[in-house]
Write a protein that holds these residues in place. Structure first.
Motif, PDB file in Angstrom:
ATOM      1  N   GLY A  85     -17.887 -21.817  33.735  1.00  0.00           N
ATOM      2  CA  GLY A  85     -18.976 -20.970  34.033  1.00  0.00           C
ATOM      3  C   GLY A  85     -20.058 -21.451  34.719  1.00  0.00           C
ATOM      4  N   ILE A  86     -20.465 -20.676  35.575  1.00  0.00           N
ATOM      5  CA  ILE A  86     -21.742 -20.905  36.386  1.00  0.00           C
ATOM      6  C   ILE A  86     -22.859 -20.541  35.681  1.00  0.00           C
ATOM      7  N   HIS A  87     -23.842 -21.096  35.320  1.00  0.00           N
ATOM      8  CA  HIS A  87     -25.067 -20.670  34.462  1.00  0.00           C
ATOM      9  C   HIS A  87     -26.236 -20.536  35.441  1.00  0.00           C
ATOM     10  N   ILE A  88     -26.588 -19.311  35.514  1.00  0.00           N
ATOM     11  CA  ILE A  88     -27.450 -19.019  36.381  1.00  0.00           C
ATOM     12  C   ILE A  88     -28.747 -18.334  35.912  1.00  0.00           C
ATOM     13  N   ASN A  89     -29.927 -18.839  36.072  1.00  0.00           N
ATOM     14  CA  ASN A  89     -31.352 -18.619  35.455  1.00  0.00           C
ATOM     15  C   ASN A  89     -32.255 -17.973  36.512  1.00  0.00           C
ATOM     16  N   ASP A  90     -32.580 -16.961  36.521  1.00  0.00           N
ATOM     17  CA  ASP A  90     -33.704 -16.446  37.359  1.00  0.00           C
ATOM     18  C   ASP A  90     -33.214 -16.712  38.918  1.00  0.00           C
ATOM     19  N   GLY A  91     -31.883 -16.194  39.034  1.00  0.00           N
ATOM     20  CA  GLY A  91     -31.534 -16.271  40.522  1.00  0.00           C
ATOM     21  C   GLY A  91     -30.973 -17.644  40.917  1.00  0.00           C
ATOM     22  N   ARG A  92     -30.933 -18.612  40.172  1.00  0.00           N
ATOM     23  CA  ARG A  92     -30.688 -20.157  40.622  1.00  0.00           C
ATOM     24  C   ARG A  92     -29.561 -20.642  39.759  1.00  0.00           C
ATOM     25  N   VAL A  93     -28.818 -21.628  40.098  1.00  0.00           N
ATOM     26  CA  VAL A  93     -27.570 -21.980  39.524  1.00  0.00           C
ATOM     27  C   VAL A  93     -28.383 -23.277  38.731  1.00  0.00           C
TER      28      VAL A  93
END
Length: 322
Positions: free
Chosen positions: A216-224
């Motif tokens: 899973g690619i964890h994305i927060n506020d539009g960034r990896v």
């Protein structure tokens, strides 16, 4: 001539990479080896990296054996490319140290091996050091040496050069950039098509390594912000803390910890995985373009979390394409 025409075609053997720090096979993993007549597994023994303080090359997380392998083993050493770029690089010393640690692990666990594999994504700037290291390791180990090869090293082999190894394994995965908006970075047929026709021209015999993992690619506020290994769609689909927002993406509905990782409300998890259809597509393309029939198809990696995502006959079905 009639007898020759009726001979049964020999398909490649099924093999696996094992990429955990502790060697301790579950019952399903052992069953998978038996059902597929696996007689060899490639075990990650340790990584080599540059120590941030001393700047010396050091082994990272050597393997521990909680049980003894029932099949032949090939120790695999993953080497960060920055090791080959180090100004203090000494090929002879590193080759001897690498062999010494492999021998120590083998002696401690009552193991033996006839082959060692080196996994390193070398570059144009590191190729001289890398090629010399393979020469020195072959000399000090007195064993068969195999190496991993990436697609770009196949297509541009006249520039990247060819290691003086006994055999090579093409890693047919990790084809793209891990990003918020992108295709599956593990495998993409369009990307592979730009390189795969070069296989017929590659001078060294190749086996193929195919992916059976997901993340899973964890994305927060539009960034990896990180990769979360061993995650797939089914893990999140029935979890009430997540909402499925597309075929492969989920939004976090409630802040929480999962496997010691904190997920903020509003974070997005983009799943990248390999389906059975993907594996068949890879096998068809590789079979069509390979210069020779490979001896082995090595699946990455042997883990019951990965195995449960496929029909138990998938591995033999894939080798039957060759």
């Amino acid at each position: 001539m009639i007898l020759a025409g009726c001979q049964r075609k020999e398909h490649p053997a099924v093999s696996f990479y094992y990429w955990k720090t502790n060697f301790d096979l579950s019952s399903l993993e052992q069953q998978t080896l038996l059902e597929n007549q696996v007689n060899k597994i490639y075990l990650r023994y340790f990584d080599l990296d540059i120590h941030p303080t001393t700047r010396a090359v050091y082994p990272v997380s050597p393997i521990h054996f909680k049980m003894k392998p029932a099949v032949a083993i090939v120790p695999v050493v993953f080497i960060q490319n920055k090791v080959m770029l180090d100004k203090e690089f000494d090929s002879k010393v590193l080759a001897q140290q690498t062999m010494d640690l492999i021998a120590l692990i083998n002696k401690k666990n009552g193991l033996d091996c006839s082959e060692i594999q080196i996994d390193c994504d070398w570059t144009l700037t590191s190729k001289d050091h890398y090629l010399q290291f393979i020469e020195d390791l072959k000399r000090v180990s007195k064993k068969k040496i195999s190496v991993t090869i990436r697609l770009h090293q196949v297509k541009y082999f006249k520039k990247t050069k060819i290691p003086n190894a006994d055999r090579a394994v093409l890693m047919y995965y990790n084809m793209g950039t891990i990003a918020v908006e992108s295709f599956n970075s593990i495998y993409n047929q369009e990307t592979a098509s730009k390189y795969i026709k070069s296989l017929k021209k590659y001078p060294m015999a190749l086996d193929f390594a195919l992916p059976i993992y997901s993340w899973g690619i964890h994305i927060n506020d539009g960034r990896v912000i990180g990769l979360r290994n061993k995650l797939n769609v089914s893990d999140l689909h029935y979890d009430i803390k997540y909402k499925q927002i597309s075929t492969f993406s989920f939004e976090v509905l409630k802040s929480h910890y999962r496997n010691s990782i904190f997920y903020n409300k509003g974070d997005v998890i983009k799943i990248e995985a390999i389906s059975a259809a993907d594996l068949k597509e890879m096998a068809e393309d590789l079979s069509e373009n390979a210069a020779d029939v490979p001896k082995e198809i090595i699946f990455y990696d042997l883990d019951e979390i990965n195995i449960r995502n496929y029909d138990k006959n998938i591995f033999k079905k894939i080798t039957a394409y060759f």
